[in-house]
Design an enzyme around this catalytic site. Structure first.
Site, PDB file in Angstrom:
ATOM      1  N   HIS A 226     -31.044 -29.296 -12.803  1.00 53.60           N
ATOM      2  CA  HIS A 226     -30.698 -29.175 -11.387  1.00 53.60           C
ATOM      3  C   HIS A 226     -31.695 -29.826 -10.447  1.00 53.60           C
ATOM      4  O   HIS A 226     -31.485 -29.811  -9.235  1.00 53.60           O
ATOM      5  CB  HIS A 226     -30.556 -27.705 -10.985  1.00 53.60           C
ATOM      6  CG  HIS A 226     -29.286 -27.074 -11.476  1.00 53.60           C
ATOM      7  ND1 HIS A 226     -28.149 -27.016 -10.715  1.00 53.60           N
ATOM      8  CD2 HIS A 226     -28.980 -26.507 -12.658  1.00 53.60           C
ATOM      9  CE1 HIS A 226     -27.194 -26.410 -11.407  1.00 53.60           C
ATOM     10  NE2 HIS A 226     -27.672 -26.098 -12.596  1.00 53.60           N
TER      11      HIS A 226
ATOM     12  N   LYS B  44     -28.194 -24.204   4.704  1.00 55.16           N
ATOM     13  CA  LYS B  44     -28.608 -24.345   3.315  1.00 55.16           C
ATOM     14  C   LYS B  44     -29.993 -23.732   3.223  1.00 55.16           C
ATOM     15  O   LYS B  44     -30.580 -23.396   4.257  1.00 55.16           O
ATOM     16  CB  LYS B  44     -28.645 -25.821   2.901  1.00 55.16           C
ATOM     17  CG  LYS B  44     -29.400 -26.709   3.917  1.00 55.16           C
ATOM     18  CD  LYS B  44     -29.398 -28.179   3.551  1.00 55.16           C
ATOM     19  CE  LYS B  44     -28.091 -28.867   3.714  1.00 55.16           C
ATOM     20  NZ  LYS B  44     -27.449 -29.299   2.499  1.00 55.16           N
ATOM     21  N   ARG B  45     -30.541 -23.565   2.012  1.00 50.35           N
ATOM     22  CA  ARG B  45     -31.898 -23.039   1.925  1.00 50.35           C
ATOM     23  C   ARG B  45     -32.861 -23.919   2.713  1.00 50.35           C
ATOM     24  O   ARG B  45     -32.655 -25.137   2.826  1.00 50.35           O
ATOM     25  CB  ARG B  45     -32.343 -22.957   0.462  1.00 50.35           C
ATOM     26  CG  ARG B  45     -31.827 -21.736  -0.243  1.00 50.35           C
ATOM     27  CD  ARG B  45     -32.201 -20.438   0.451  1.00 50.35           C
ATOM     28  NE  ARG B  45     -33.604 -20.118   0.263  1.00 50.35           N
ATOM     29  CZ  ARG B  45     -34.070 -19.316  -0.682  1.00 50.35           C
ATOM     30  NH1 ARG B  45     -33.242 -18.712  -1.513  1.00 50.35           N
ATOM     31  NH2 ARG B  45     -35.360 -19.075  -0.775  1.00 50.35           N
TER      32      ARG B  45
ATOM     33  N   LYS C 249     -34.874 -30.913   2.114  1.00 48.50           N
ATOM     34  CA  LYS C 249     -33.562 -30.877   2.790  1.00 48.50           C
ATOM     35  C   LYS C 249     -33.675 -31.325   4.255  1.00 48.50           C
ATOM     36  O   LYS C 249     -32.690 -31.552   4.924  1.00 48.50           O
ATOM     37  CB  LYS C 249     -32.958 -29.480   2.687  1.00 48.50           C
ATOM     38  CG  LYS C 249     -32.566 -29.095   1.254  1.00 48.50           C
ATOM     39  CD  LYS C 249     -32.056 -27.673   1.191  1.00 48.50           C
ATOM     40  CE  LYS C 249     -31.670 -27.216  -0.205  1.00 48.50           C
ATOM     41  NZ  LYS C 249     -30.351 -27.705  -0.660  1.00 48.50           N
TER      42      LYS C 249
ATOM     43  N   THR D  42     -23.691 -28.697  -2.919  1.00 46.84           N
ATOM     44  CA  THR D  42     -22.307 -28.216  -2.978  1.00 46.84           C
ATOM     45  C   THR D  42     -21.847 -27.806  -1.582  1.00 46.84           C
ATOM     46  O   THR D  42     -20.651 -27.780  -1.317  1.00 46.84           O
ATOM     47  CB  THR D  42     -22.158 -27.015  -3.936  1.00 46.84           C
ATOM     48  OG1 THR D  42     -23.184 -26.060  -3.640  1.00 46.84           O
ATOM     49  CG2 THR D  42     -22.253 -27.456  -5.380  1.00 46.84           C
TER      50      THR D  42
ATOM     51  N   LYS E 159     -18.064 -28.143   0.511  1.00 51.39           N
ATOM     52  CA  LYS E 159     -17.357 -27.093   1.260  1.00 51.39           C
ATOM     53  C   LYS E 159     -17.019 -27.586   2.670  1.00 51.39           C
ATOM     54  O   LYS E 159     -15.915 -27.369   3.163  1.00 51.39           O
ATOM     55  CB  LYS E 159     -18.231 -25.833   1.365  1.00 51.39           C
ATOM     56  CG  LYS E 159     -18.633 -25.215   0.036  1.00 51.39           C
ATOM     57  CD  LYS E 159     -19.733 -24.155   0.232  1.00 51.39           C
ATOM     58  CE  LYS E 159     -20.398 -23.800  -1.076  1.00 51.39           C
ATOM     59  NZ  LYS E 159     -21.699 -23.103  -0.889  1.00 51.39           N
TER      60      LYS E 159
HETATM   61  C1  LIG Z   1     -22.951 -23.504  -1.110  1.00 46.75           C
HETATM   62  C2  LIG Z   1     -24.096 -22.636  -0.776  1.00 46.75           C
HETATM   63  C3  LIG Z   1     -25.403 -23.119  -0.896  1.00 46.75           C
HETATM   64  C4  LIG Z   1     -25.703 -24.540  -1.327  1.00 46.75           C
HETATM   65  O1  LIG Z   1     -25.772 -25.353  -0.194  1.00 46.75           O
HETATM   66  P1  LIG Z   1     -26.437 -26.819  -0.274  1.00 46.75           P
HETATM   67  O2  LIG Z   1     -26.166 -27.386   1.064  1.00 46.75           O
HETATM   68  O3  LIG Z   1     -25.713 -27.544  -1.362  1.00 46.75           O
HETATM   69  O4  LIG Z   1     -27.872 -26.607  -0.545  1.00 46.75           O
HETATM   70  C5  LIG Z   1     -26.442 -22.292  -0.566  1.00 46.75           C
HETATM   71  N1  LIG Z   1     -26.235 -21.029  -0.133  1.00 46.75           N
HETATM   72  C6  LIG Z   1     -24.996 -20.532   0.005  1.00 46.75           C
HETATM   73  C7  LIG Z   1     -24.820 -19.140   0.507  1.00 46.75           C
HETATM   74  C8  LIG Z   1     -23.884 -21.304  -0.308  1.00 46.75           C
HETATM   75  O5  LIG Z   1     -22.658 -20.794  -0.191  1.00 46.75           O
END
Ligand SMILES: *Cc1c(COP(=O)(O)O)cnc(C)c1O
Length: 816
Positions: free
Chosen positions: A358, A546-547, A552, A654, A658
């Site tokens: 990952h 995101k985190r 990022k 991911t 979404k």
């Molecule tokens: C999808 C998701 C992530 C991943 O987000 P990235 O932008 O790909 O880092 C992190 N936290 C939650 C709660 C998510 O649903």
């Protein structure tokens, strides 16, 4: 409403009323929201149980091959509405609640998120279970039943405060405890070897025992026959109260044993993309892998007798290196408990395990201090030493005596045990999580191993389940799309593409745009209720959630907002249609830089939101406690999806998928799955900026990145950076974000900023102006672009991802 459906609704109400009286001793009038939640969830659970038991039996009876998907994290979120959607009962239950005069959304809000994960990695595991179940592929997800999930985040005075996530306090309707399947896991002690008539016998002595108790949760797929099982292990001491030692007066020892055991499944480590070499973390991983492997072996022995056939009936996927100890643990069981020789055991093990990588960031690659490891897991340590020796010998036959290379590829080196190297040495398949990431594994991180075993390496692009991230999160858009296709889109993701021609249908686009608007209003209500913040639903929703991690680049977005602010101060018409900049992000509690960036976001918010010159034009919002449930609310409301990672560092992402599915346009770098989004929708339907992986690699190789030059040559950049330290930002006291300023300009440890923030900033600003112009001045085209994004998002459904894993790695057969 159809008559049948109306009977169904009546039945549901009766069932809920009965549940209330029979299990909670209350009536609809007297019930609290929590009672109603528990009763309704109990009804759904009743429907699931029989099917679940049935399908488990069928899997065993047919001798179907089963997947063990092992992961230290499963970020499941809530189950209530998701189970209703998958059971095809969502509309019926909504109607039943309406009939009872109860607000459905208030009741679903009673459920705690199962937050047993940090971010993308844990959420991927959750999406995979949904798709595996939907495709009727037999799987057991194996994880840890953390008593405390990922912390809850509060923002107080602009600063992140962590609050424990006591998610099990009011019980968990969805789990079933299975004490009869408990197994013992052994730690510490020492190893004795002695020769007997049957050969060398290994004995583990003087160990500490922890009991692993499984809790099973059914994961029902969409209109499927074979629910998945999520098995979460909980740690107990062998004697919860050791009466013997109490009498002997060694009560303290009994208490210490209990503490040793029960702390193991107490809490999820809150670090994402960062390795923590803590003893307790290692204990958690061995606990998970030993319990899982013991039961897998026991199960196979009971049903099939001969362990040599195990690879025909079981395959294991390890989600990142966290569950890697399953490999030496299965070796141990086969050799020490089942009497197999090394080669015999290795032959089985090398057929069963597969590894998903990952990240390529060095701070995230897991390695353990050899001395600590040896103390905690003496037998596993011995086995890893032998694996290492044999692996290095194999490497020598290929690389001759290039000892430098062998030292670097070995499993043990520099007093560290390197889990990724163990994985690539033993696993049958190693996969990256996007095409670009797969290439980077072959060309960079695992290059020398790839030369040796090219057939091991593959790339399978991540995916998301559209049951949760479309049907549940965005019901109106899902209905609109479904109404224009033949067949069930929740079963067949290829149907998304059928709406592509509708991008030119004005009536369709109008409806599509109206749903986005409604979702923005829905989010505005949510954030006002939760945080008392008023946002303008007629503004552009520009979202980065995101985190929080430097790679990022939330900091890049911060600098851009400062830029817009400074431009607006000079020219009030720089922004005509208002913009709401929305952030959601948790920082690891020990990650000081990340927490500083959260503080910066909120400072910029205070500066902007409190300035009468700009406050009707731009607004900064920090959404507290970003989690699966918050994401379900926020993502469908977004216009712009910010995907700003430094090229090469986001393995897939991911969140990007979404957003795309829900009609937000991506503003991003050519990184991870952004590249594939770009290729699918075409360059005219995405906004790309910044350095490519090759450009970044060249700057690193030839040391040509000089942030000082960017700063000197670009007065805008100078003004933006100076804002961090000139005292204009409120609520910073003596600390004027000078650390952040320094890191941007001078980097750290004599290296320029390894995330290339200033390098990419001019390109970002330029691209942002195109985004803004498109939204404001060519809105019809914008909506068309959004429709294209939804239409092309079918590829990113995790059903596609799982089909690829199954064809290339697992070879499971559906059980119906
Ligand atoms: C999808 C998701 C992530 C991943 O987000 P990235 O932008 O790909 O880092 C992190 N936290 C939650 C709660 C998510 O649903």
């Amino acid at each position: 409403m159809k008559a049948v459906s109306s009977n169904k609704v009546k039945d549901i109400i009766t069932k809920i009323e009965n549940k209330l009286i029979n299990t909670l001793g209350t009536t609809l009038e007297d019930a609290t929201n929590d009672d109603i939640y528990k009763a309704a969830a109990g009804c759904i659970r009743d429907d699931i149980m029989a099917k679940w038991a049935d399908s488990r039996k069928k899997v065993e009876d047919t001798g179907a091959k089963k997947l063990y998907y092992m992961s230290a994290e499963f970020l499941m979120g809530r189950a209530f509405s998701n189970n209703l959607i998958n059971a095809g009962l969502y509309d019926d239950y909504r109607q039943a609640f309406e009939r009872m005069g109860i607000d459905f959304d208030v009741i679903t809000d009673e459920e705690q998120d199962a937050g047993l994960g940090n971010g993308g990695l844990g959420r991927l595991a959750a999406c995979f279970l949904d798709s595996l179940a939907t495709l009727d592929l037999p799987v057991m997800g194996c994880g840890i039943r953390y008593e405390f999930g990922l912390f809850k985040q509060k923002i107080i005075d602009g600063t992140q405060i962590e609050v424990e996530d006591d998610w099990l306090r009011d019980g968990n309707v969805w789990e079933v405890e299975r004490p009869e399947l408990s197994v013992e896991v052994h730690f510490n002690g020492y190893i004795e070897e002695h020769w007997t008539d049957e050969g060398l016998k290994i004995e583990h002595k003087d160990y500490n025992t922890v009991v692993a108790v499984p809790y099973d949760v059914p994961v029902i797929g969409y209109k499927s026959h074979t629910p998945a099982t999520l098995r979460l292990w909980s740690a107990r001491s062998k004697q919860r109260f050791d009466f013997h030692s109490f009498n002997e007066g060694i009560y303290e020892k009994a208490m210490a044993d209990q503490a040793f055991a029960e702390v193991i499944s107490k809490v999820l480590y809150p670090a994402d993309d960062h390795m923590q070499g803590k003893m307790l973390r290692l204990k958690q991983f061995y606990f998970l892998t030993s319990a899982t492997m013991q039961l897998a072996v026991k199960n196979h022995k009971e049903r099939r007798g001969d362990l040599h056939t195990l690879p025909d009936y079981a395959v294991v996927q390890i989600n990142d290196t966290h569950p890697t100890l399953a490999i030496p643990e299965l070796m141990r069981i086969l050799m020490d408990e089942e009497g197999f020789g090394w080669d015999e055991a290795y032959d089985i093990v090398s057929k069963i395990f597969n590894y998903t990588n990952h990240t390529i960031m060095s701070e995230a690659l897991e390695c353990w201090d050899e001395n600590m490891f040896k103390l905690l897991l003496p037998r596993i340590y011995q086995i890893i030493c032998v694996l290492n020796e044999k692996y290095c010998n194999k490497l020598r036959t290929y690389y001759g005596n290039d000892e430098g290379k062998i030292a670097y590829m070995s499993i043990i080196g520099n007093n560290q045990i390197r889990m990724a190297n163990l994985c690539i040495a033993v696993c049958r398949r190693v996969n990256g999580v996007s095409q670009l990431h797969g290439d980077i594994l072959k060309e960079q991180l695992f290059h020398d191993s790839y030369n040796l075993y090219p057939q091991k390496y593959l790339a399978i692009t991540n995916g998301i389940t559209h049951r949760r991230w479309f049907a549940l999160a965005n019901p109106e858009l899902c209905k609109l799309v479904q109404s224009h296709v033949k067949g069930d889109i929740l079963k067949d993701y290829t149907l998304f593409e059928k709406i592509l021609p509708l991008k030119d249908d004005k009536a369709f686009c109008k409806k599509y745009d109206q749903i986005k608007q409604d979702n923005k209003v829905r989010f505005a209500k949510y954030i006002e209720k939760k945080q008392g913040i008023k946002v303008n639903p007629n503004s552009i929703f520009d979202v980065q959630c995101k985190r929080l991690h430097e790679y990022k680049r939330q900091l890049l977005k911060c600098l851009h907002i400062i830029y817009v602010y400074q431009q607006l101060k000079k020219n009030p018409d720089y922004v005509t249609t208002p913009i709401t900049f929305i952030f959601g992000a948790k920082a690891a509690p020990g990650y000081a830089r990340a927490k500083d960036i959260i503080r910066l976001i909120n400072s910029i918010g205070d500066m902007v939101n409190g300035d009468p010159d700009v406050k009707d034009k731009i607004q900064v919002v920090f959404v507290e406690n970003y989690s699966v449930s918050v994401a379900e609310m926020l993502i469908p409301a977004a216009d712009i999806s910010e995907q700003l990672s430094t090229a090469g560092l986001e393995a897939s992402g991911t969140g990007n998928m979404k957003f795309m599915m829900n009609g937000a346009l991506t503003l991003g770098t050519m990184d991870g799955a952004n590249v594939e989004i770009h290729d699918l929708v075409g360059p005219e339907n995405i906004f790309i900026f910044g350095a490519t992986v090759d450009e970044i690699n060249n700057m690193k190789r030839y040391h040509t990145y000089n942030p000082g030059t960017v700063f000197e040559e670009n007065p805008n950049i100078r003004d933006i950076c100076n804002c961090l330290i000139d005292g204009e930002l409120p609520r910073v006291g003596k600390r004027k974000y000078s650390d952040l300023y320094q890191s941007l300009l001078f980097g750290e440890y004599g290296q320029p900023d390894q995330y290339f923030v200033l390098y990419d900033l001019p390109s970002y600003i330029e691209e942002y102006e195109k985004v803004y112009d498109k939204y404001v001045n060519h809105h019809d085209e914008w909506v068309k672009m959004a429709v294209v994004n939804t239409a092309k998002s079918g590829f990113f459904c995790s059903d596609r991802t799982i089909k690829e894993y199954n064809e290339k790695i697992w070879n499971l057969k559906p059980v119906k």
